[in-house]
Write an enzyme that holds these catalytic residues in place. Structure first.
Site, PDB file in Angstrom:
ATOM      1  N   TYR A  57      11.723  -0.879  -4.200  1.00 10.89           N
ATOM      2  CA  TYR A  57      10.448  -0.250  -4.589  1.00 10.89           C
ATOM      3  C   TYR A  57      10.471   1.249  -4.292  1.00 10.89           C
ATOM      4  O   TYR A  57      10.213   2.077  -5.175  1.00 10.89           O
ATOM      5  CB  TYR A  57       9.308  -0.937  -3.832  1.00 10.89           C
ATOM      6  CG  TYR A  57       7.942  -0.316  -4.053  1.00 10.89           C
ATOM      7  CD1 TYR A  57       7.342  -0.320  -5.311  1.00 10.89           C
ATOM      8  CD2 TYR A  57       7.228   0.255  -2.994  1.00 10.89           C
ATOM      9  CE1 TYR A  57       6.081   0.234  -5.508  1.00 10.89           C
ATOM     10  CE2 TYR A  57       5.968   0.802  -3.185  1.00 10.89           C
ATOM     11  CZ  TYR A  57       5.396   0.802  -4.450  1.00 10.89           C
ATOM     12  OH  TYR A  57       4.155   1.357  -4.639  1.00 10.89           O
TER      13      TYR A  57
HETATM   14  N1  LIG Z   1      -1.653  -1.199  -3.781  1.00 11.75           N
HETATM   15  C1  LIG Z   1      -1.125  -0.301  -2.952  1.00 11.75           C
HETATM   16  O1  LIG Z   1      -1.206  -0.432  -1.713  1.00 11.75           O
HETATM   17  C2  LIG Z   1      -0.422   0.912  -3.499  1.00 11.75           C
HETATM   18  C3  LIG Z   1      -0.066   1.911  -2.584  1.00 11.75           C
HETATM   19  C4  LIG Z   1       0.583   3.047  -3.051  1.00 11.75           C
HETATM   20  C5  LIG Z   1       0.859   3.177  -4.404  1.00 11.75           C
HETATM   21  N2  LIG Z   1       0.505   2.190  -5.267  1.00 11.75           N
HETATM   22  C6  LIG Z   1       0.834   2.388  -6.685  1.00 11.75           C
HETATM   23  O2  LIG Z   1      -0.349   2.276  -7.435  1.00 11.75           O
HETATM   24  C7  LIG Z   1      -0.045   1.822  -8.756  1.00 11.75           C
HETATM   25  C8  LIG Z   1      -0.992   0.700  -9.141  1.00 11.75           C
HETATM   26  O3  LIG Z   1      -0.810  -0.372  -8.233  1.00 11.75           O
HETATM   27  P1  LIG Z   1      -1.933  -1.489  -7.948  1.00 11.75           P
HETATM   28  O4  LIG Z   1      -1.990  -1.672  -6.495  1.00 11.75           O
HETATM   29  O5  LIG Z   1      -3.159  -1.214  -8.712  1.00 11.75           O
HETATM   30  O6  LIG Z   1      -1.181  -2.768  -8.549  1.00 11.75           O
HETATM   31  P2  LIG Z   1      -1.624  -3.919  -9.536  1.00 11.75           P
HETATM   32  O7  LIG Z   1      -3.035  -4.320  -9.288  1.00 11.75           O
HETATM   33  O8  LIG Z   1      -0.559  -4.950  -9.436  1.00 11.75           O
HETATM   34  O9  LIG Z   1      -1.544  -3.229 -10.963  1.00 11.75           O
HETATM   35  C9  LIG Z   1      -0.314  -2.870 -11.510  1.00 11.75           C
HETATM   36  C10 LIG Z   1      -0.553  -2.515 -12.962  1.00 11.75           C
HETATM   37  O10 LIG Z   1       0.698  -2.186 -13.567  1.00 11.75           O
HETATM   38  C11 LIG Z   1       0.819  -2.931 -14.789  1.00 11.75           C
HETATM   39  N3  LIG Z   1       2.216  -3.197 -15.094  1.00 11.75           N
HETATM   40  C12 LIG Z   1       3.136  -3.802 -14.299  1.00 11.75           C
HETATM   41  N4  LIG Z   1       4.298  -3.941 -14.968  1.00 11.75           N
HETATM   42  C13 LIG Z   1       4.110  -3.389 -16.197  1.00 11.75           C
HETATM   43  C14 LIG Z   1       4.930  -3.243 -17.341  1.00 11.75           C
HETATM   44  N5  LIG Z   1       6.199  -3.695 -17.377  1.00 11.75           N
HETATM   45  N6  LIG Z   1       4.412  -2.633 -18.432  1.00 11.75           N
HETATM   46  C15 LIG Z   1       3.119  -2.204 -18.434  1.00 11.75           C
HETATM   47  N7  LIG Z   1       2.298  -2.321 -17.390  1.00 11.75           N
HETATM   48  C16 LIG Z   1       2.783  -2.908 -16.280  1.00 11.75           C
HETATM   49  C17 LIG Z   1       0.032  -4.206 -14.515  1.00 11.75           C
HETATM   50  O11 LIG Z   1      -0.433  -4.791 -15.702  1.00 11.75           O
HETATM   51  P3  LIG Z   1       0.214  -6.060 -16.451  1.00 11.75           P
HETATM   52  O12 LIG Z   1       0.649  -7.032 -15.395  1.00 11.75           O
HETATM   53  O13 LIG Z   1      -0.926  -6.532 -17.297  1.00 11.75           O
HETATM   54  O14 LIG Z   1       1.321  -5.513 -17.259  1.00 11.75           O
HETATM   55  C18 LIG Z   1      -1.154  -3.676 -13.727  1.00 11.75           C
HETATM   56  O15 LIG Z   1      -2.147  -3.218 -14.597  1.00 11.75           O
HETATM   57  C19 LIG Z   1       1.439   1.422  -8.729  1.00 11.75           C
HETATM   58  O16 LIG Z   1       2.212   2.433  -9.325  1.00 11.75           O
HETATM   59  C20 LIG Z   1       1.762   1.341  -7.248  1.00 11.75           C
HETATM   60  O17 LIG Z   1       3.119   1.630  -6.989  1.00 11.75           O
HETATM   61  C21 LIG Z   1      -0.131   1.065  -4.852  1.00 11.75           C
END
Ligand SMILES: NC(=O)c1ccc[n+]([C@@H]2O[C@H](COP(=O)([O-])OP(=O)(O)OC[C@H]3O[C@@H](n4cnc5c(N)ncnc54)[C@H](OP(=O)(O)O)[C@@H]3O)[C@@H](O)[C@H]2O)c1
Length: 291
Positions: free
Chosen positions: A184
């Site tokens: 990651y």
């Molecule tokens: N949650 C945390 O603690 C955290 C911390 C730091 C950074 N982040 C970053 O924040 C961002 C959003 O994360 P989140 O926590 O909101 O996660 P999440 O709820 O799992 O959402 C991830 C999103 O990415 C989409 N996605 C995944 N694979 C994809 C693909 N192959 N093509 C198109 N869309 C895709 C998913 O939609 P589908 O499954 O419908 O495709 C979903 O809408 C990420 O980049 C993550 O690295 C998160």
């Protein structure tokens, strides 16, 4: 009933940052702007899309799950906002080419790209020998897909002399590397560095970039890791507040308060910090073996 100790919100803010944006300022910045939000079917992306649409942006929703994108789009439209779904797998370069062609045909431009879609994996290297696909999949969604999308959008942005790219990255790329997060963090770091490099080539053409080094957010992504569920984290709406500030104010980056010193110390004291994390990993593993 909320069982968290008093002072918890302050702790959350200190560790993860709470730099949001007032509604009026956001409206001023995004009204009638075309904003593409990847990963807007769930979590941070969904909350960001809803907030931007409420502020008057024309929001383009991108993720794989078409039905969920339609739920988000319908909710936005029901509240008087404008949203359009473009179901796309960002791991497929040809699908990204089709996506951008469709968007430019339908809307003529993209003013802001919020590159938010992401895939997280937490797995020790001992459990990864047969799982090279973990590295391939995280890179496809966290690095190669976002880079391809930027490459497809840049010609039209540069031609118009305007565009903004917001990268939703992680505080983990600014803190010392952590055991089990190799696939990651390496993929998130790759896009972070790539975007910072090209940013130097783009500013003179009117295209700017902002990176949000996001702290912990309680979403579908963090939910499978029990340790993360007990730690102080943001709600998706609080995280979206930070992303919206990046959209409106175009800062170079948004970084949680405690991450800056951790970043500096980690660079200054590389060996001791690596040893410290090594001890933490070994203790966790020993405890698991004796349970
Ligand atoms: N949650 C945390 O603690 C955290 C911390 C730091 C950074 N982040 C970053 O924040 C961002 C959003 O994360 P989140 O926590 O909101 O996660 P999440 O709820 O799992 O959402 C991830 C999103 O990415 C989409 N996605 C995944 N694979 C994809 C693909 N192959 N093509 C198109 N869309 C895709 C998913 O939609 P589908 O499954 O419908 O495709 C979903 O809408 C990420 O980049 C993550 O690295 C998160």
């Amino acid at each position: 009933m909320d069982k968290r100790p008093p002072g918890w919100p302050l702790l959350v803010a200190l560790i993860n940052g709470r730099s949001g944006i007032p509604d009026a300022r956001l409206v001023e910045a995004v009204r009638d702007k075309v904003v593409l939000v990847t990963g807007s079917s769930y979590g941070i992306g969904e909350a960001t899309a809803r907030r931007l649409a409420a502020a008057g942006a024309i929001v383009l929703l991108v993720a794989r799950t078409a039905e969920q994108l339609d739920v988000v789009a319908s909710g936005i439209k029901a509240s008087g906002g404008r949203a359009f779904s473009y179901p796309t797998n960002l791991a497929e370069p040809a699908a990204i080419e089709r996506l951008v062609a469709d968007i430019l045909r339908d809307h003529g431009r993209v003013d802001v790209l919020v590159s938010n879609a992401g895939k997280s994996i937490r797995r020790s290297i001992a459990d990864s020998y047969q799982r090279f696909h973990d590295i391939e999949r995280t890179n496809a969604v966290n690095y190669l897909g976002p880079a391809k999308l930027v490459l497809e959008l840049l010609p039209s942005m540069r031609e118009r002399g305007a565009g903004h790219i917001v990268n939703v990255s992680t505080a983990g790329v600014r803190t010392p590397p952590m055991a089990r997060w190799s696939a990651y963090l390496a993929s998130k770091s790759a896009f972070d560095v790539w975007l910072r490099c090209i940013s130097q080539e783009l500013r003179h053409d009117g295209v700017t970039t902002s990176t949000v080094y996001m702290g912990l957010v309680h979403t579908r992504m963090s939910e499978p890791t029990p340790l993360l569920n007990s730690l102080p984290g943001l709600t998706p709406e609080q995280a979206a507040d930070q992303v919206c500030r990046a959209v409106a104010e175009r800062p170079h980056n948004i970084t949680p308060p405690l991450v800056r010193p951790a970043d500096a110390l980690g660079n200054l004291l590389r060996v001791p910090t690596d040893r410290l994390f090594e001890q933490y990993f070994r203790r966790g593993n020993t405890r698991k073996r004796t349970q």
